[in-house]
Write a protein that holds these residues in place. Structure first.
Motif, PDB file in Angstrom:
ATOM      1  N   PHE A  33       0.843  -1.205   0.000  1.00 13.37           N
ATOM      2  CA  PHE A  33       0.000   0.000   0.000  1.00 13.37           C
ATOM      3  C   PHE A  33       0.878   1.255   0.000  1.00 13.37           C
ATOM      4  O   PHE A  33       1.838   1.340   0.785  1.00 13.37           O
ATOM      5  CB  PHE A  33      -0.912  -0.013   1.231  1.00 13.37           C
ATOM      6  CG  PHE A  33      -2.134   0.839   1.073  1.00 13.37           C
ATOM      7  CD1 PHE A  33      -3.048   0.599   0.062  1.00 13.37           C
ATOM      8  CD2 PHE A  33      -2.377   1.892   1.945  1.00 13.37           C
ATOM      9  CE1 PHE A  33      -4.176   1.380  -0.084  1.00 13.37           C
ATOM     10  CE2 PHE A  33      -3.504   2.683   1.813  1.00 13.37           C
ATOM     11  CZ  PHE A  33      -4.403   2.423   0.794  1.00 13.37           C
ATOM     12  N   PRO A  34       0.584   2.240  -0.879  1.00 13.12           N
ATOM     13  CA  PRO A  34       1.477   3.398  -1.019  1.00 13.12           C
ATOM     14  C   PRO A  34       1.337   4.447   0.082  1.00 13.12           C
ATOM     15  O   PRO A  34       1.884   5.536  -0.035  1.00 13.12           O
ATOM     16  CB  PRO A  34       1.061   3.973  -2.385  1.00 13.12           C
ATOM     17  CG  PRO A  34      -0.363   3.576  -2.545  1.00 13.12           C
ATOM     18  CD  PRO A  34      -0.494   2.237  -1.890  1.00 13.12           C
ATOM     19  N   VAL A  35       0.605   4.132   1.133  1.00 14.74           N
ATOM     20  CA  VAL A  35       0.432   5.040   2.267  1.00 14.74           C
ATOM     21  C   VAL A  35       0.886   4.302   3.524  1.00 14.74           C
ATOM     22  O   VAL A  35       0.646   3.093   3.666  1.00 14.74           O
ATOM     23  CB  VAL A  35      -1.045   5.471   2.400  1.00 14.74           C
ATOM     24  CG1 VAL A  35      -1.253   6.306   3.657  1.00 14.74           C
ATOM     25  CG2 VAL A  35      -1.496   6.252   1.176  1.00 14.74           C
ATOM     26  N   ALA A  36       1.542   5.033   4.428  1.00 19.90           N
ATOM     27  CA  ALA A  36       1.983   4.422   5.685  1.00 19.90           C
ATOM     28  C   ALA A  36       0.778   3.848   6.422  1.00 19.90           C
ATOM     29  O   ALA A  36      -0.175   4.562   6.720  1.00 19.90           O
ATOM     30  CB  ALA A  36       2.696   5.456   6.542  1.00 19.90           C
ATOM     31  N   THR A  37       0.821   2.541   6.720  1.00 17.32           N
ATOM     32  CA  THR A  37      -0.327   1.846   7.295  1.00 17.32           C
ATOM     33  C   THR A  37       0.105   0.992   8.471  1.00 17.32           C
ATOM     34  O   THR A  37       1.108   0.278   8.406  1.00 17.32           O
ATOM     35  CB  THR A  37      -1.007   0.951   6.230  1.00 17.32           C
ATOM     36  OG1 THR A  37      -1.343   1.745   5.100  1.00 17.32           O
ATOM     37  CG2 THR A  37      -2.261   0.309   6.784  1.00 17.32           C
ATOM     38  N   LEU A  38      -0.675   1.081   9.562  1.00 20.45           N
ATOM     39  CA  LEU A  38      -0.434   0.290  10.757  1.00 20.45           C
ATOM     40  C   LEU A  38      -1.695  -0.499  11.095  1.00 20.45           C
ATOM     41  O   LEU A  38      -2.807  -0.002  10.915  1.00 20.45           O
ATOM     42  CB  LEU A  38      -0.079   1.187  11.949  1.00 20.45           C
ATOM     43  CG  LEU A  38       1.103   2.145  11.782  1.00 20.45           C
ATOM     44  CD1 LEU A  38       1.187   3.078  12.985  1.00 20.45           C
ATOM     45  CD2 LEU A  38       2.402   1.362  11.616  1.00 20.45           C
ATOM     46  N   VAL A  39      -1.511  -1.712  11.598  1.00 22.99           N
ATOM     47  CA  VAL A  39      -2.615  -2.512  12.115  1.00 22.99           C
ATOM     48  C   VAL A  39      -2.443  -2.567  13.623  1.00 22.99           C
ATOM     49  O   VAL A  39      -1.384  -2.994  14.119  1.00 22.99           O
ATOM     50  CB  VAL A  39      -2.624  -3.925  11.506  1.00 22.99           C
ATOM     51  CG1 VAL A  39      -3.777  -4.740  12.088  1.00 22.99           C
ATOM     52  CG2 VAL A  39      -2.747  -3.846   9.992  1.00 22.99           C
ATOM     53  N   VAL A  40      -3.471  -2.123  14.370  1.00 24.09           N
ATOM     54  CA  VAL A  40      -3.362  -1.993  15.823  1.00 24.09           C
ATOM     55  C   VAL A  40      -4.387  -2.911  16.487  1.00 24.09           C
ATOM     56  O   VAL A  40      -5.548  -2.981  16.070  1.00 24.09           O
ATOM     57  CB  VAL A  40      -3.599  -0.528  16.256  1.00 24.09           C
ATOM     58  CG1 VAL A  40      -3.511  -0.391  17.773  1.00 24.09           C
ATOM     59  CG2 VAL A  40      -2.579   0.386  15.583  1.00 24.09           C
ATOM     60  N   GLY A  41      -3.961  -3.615  17.544  1.00 25.16           N
ATOM     61  CA  GLY A  41      -4.823  -4.549  18.247  1.00 25.16           C
ATOM     62  C   GLY A  41      -5.584  -3.908  19.391  1.00 25.16           C
ATOM     63  O   GLY A  41      -5.430  -2.710  19.680  1.00 25.16           O
ATOM     64  N   PRO A  42      -6.425  -4.677  20.075  1.00 24.65           N
ATOM     65  CA  PRO A  42      -7.240  -4.147  21.179  1.00 24.65           C
ATOM     66  C   PRO A  42      -6.416  -3.576  22.330  1.00 24.65           C
ATOM     67  O   PRO A  42      -6.899  -2.737  23.081  1.00 24.65           O
ATOM     68  CB  PRO A  42      -8.041  -5.376  21.635  1.00 24.65           C
ATOM     69  CG  PRO A  42      -8.013  -6.327  20.486  1.00 24.65           C
ATOM     70  CD  PRO A  42      -6.705  -6.095  19.802  1.00 24.65           C
TER      71      PRO A  42
END
Length: 371
Positions: A25-34
């Motif tokens: 993905f060309p945008v900075a992306t983070l997946v964050v948990g509960p």
């Protein structure tokens, strides 16, 4: 000699996984948990944060993205609703403070899990933003000067024209009416420019927006959009919105006029020109208010959609700035006023081009009111 097998090449028929898509993905992306810890990060996030992926994963999002100008910052990270924050100052990883747009989207069916995209501003955009700020201040100054220097003489010209109209000469009466009409038109333009100079808060109250939308549509049908089909698709269950009625009517008239002019002035004639007004309720949509004032839920959505050619590419980034227009006879004030009035009601307006449908969409998001 020891040889290692090359990783298997994927067939063109293989579909990329969601993880592959996030990585590319060309945008900075983070997946964050509960637990507010970062579970995944793509390459762009590594670059933006100036941190290795191994250091990002497992870290607390509130420590990795430190919000510089928002009170109650942990409420932002604990929000379980879609959230958009624009022009936010953050300290990201080991970098100095930077201005970014944050988009937080909960993952459906996974309680507490969110995807956060970080849209950084380039140096060119920063320069453009500074030019925009100066342009807005210049517009406000010009409006105040014009209002003072022109509006008072206009009232004198109108009064003199009315005194000259004796009613005995039809030709003279027609000319005096023309003078009065043109004076009124110029005064109305000055009034529109004066709107940029006021910092007074709009008085908003819960209102049924449908009579307001209908009134704007009637003005359009009776005048500038008489030859264009205007259809309405209203959500019958929509609650009241917290708005200023006169301001919302003005916003809708400006958007309808913008759409009508785009259809009429298109280089290639539109075979069946049409404008659609669509309303809906957007669950969970909210934006972050400036100055650390918290979040505002914006569930009331109004769309103005036309099947015209859209906005020229070179002005899309500056569409809501004063004096920016792609029309030959445009003044560049209508959309700038729309943006100001919507913001004054704590709402949000955005533009997008649906290339697949061949439509231009202006979206207004407004807070809900309690009747």
């Amino acid at each position: 000699m020891v040889t290692t097998a090359a990783p298997p090449r994927r067939s063109r028929s293989d579909e990329p996984s969601l993880g592959d898509i996030v990585t590319a993905f060309p945008v900075a992306t983070l997946v964050v948990g509960p637990d507010n810890r970062i579970a995944n990060a793509n390459v762009r996030a590594e670059t933006l944060l100036n941190m290795a992926r191994s250091a990002i994963i497992g870290s607390d999002i509130a420590r990795t993205l430190r919000l510089a100008d928002i009170d109650g910052r942990y409420d932002v990270w604990n929000s379980q609703k879609p959230l958009a924050a624009y022009d936010v100052q953050v300290h990201a990883g080991r970098t100095a403070a930077m201005e970014v747009d944050l988009m937080i989207a909960p993952i459906p069916d996974f309680d507490g899990w969110r995807v956060i995209s970080i849209h950084s501003k380039s140096e060119a955009q920063k320069l453009a933003h500074r030019r925009t700020g100066g342009g807005t201040r210049s517009a406000m100054g010009a409006a105040a000067i014009l209002a003072h220097e022109i509006k008072n003489p206009l009232s004198g010209i109108r009064g003199a024209a009315q005194l000259l109209d004796s009613g005995d000469d039809d030709g003279a009466s027609a000319l005096t009416r023309l003078i009065c009409n043109e004076v009124d038109r110029i005064a109305a333009l000055i009034d529109r420019m004066q709107d940029f100079t006021t910092e007074r808060a709009l008085q908003c109250r819960p209102e049924n927006i449908y009579p307001l939308l209908d009134r704007a549509a009637e003005v359009a049908i009776a005048g500038f959009a008489r030859d264009i089909r205007i259809s309405k698709n209203y959500d019958p269950s929509l609650p009241f919105a917290l708005v200023n009625g006169d301001a919302l009517v003005q916003i809708m008239i400006n958007l309808l006029k913008n759409a009508a002019e785009a259809l009429v002035q298109a280089e290639r004639p539109v075979t069946r020109p049409r404008i659609r007004i669509v309303t809906s309720f957007r669950h969970g949509m909210s934006v972050m208010l400036p100055g650390g004032k918290g979040n505002a839920s914006l569930p009331i959505e109004i769309l103005v959609i036309d099947n015209g050619p859209g906005v020229p590419d070179h002005i899309r980034e500056h569409l809501f700035n004063p004096f920016i227009t792609g029309k030959r006879s445009g003044q560049g004030l209508g959309l700038a006023l729309v943006d100001k009035l919507v913001r004054d009601m704590n709402g949000f307006v955005q533009f997008q081009r649906d290339a697949e449908a061949g439509e231009t969409v202006f979206r207004i998001l407004l807070p809900m009111g309690i009747a």
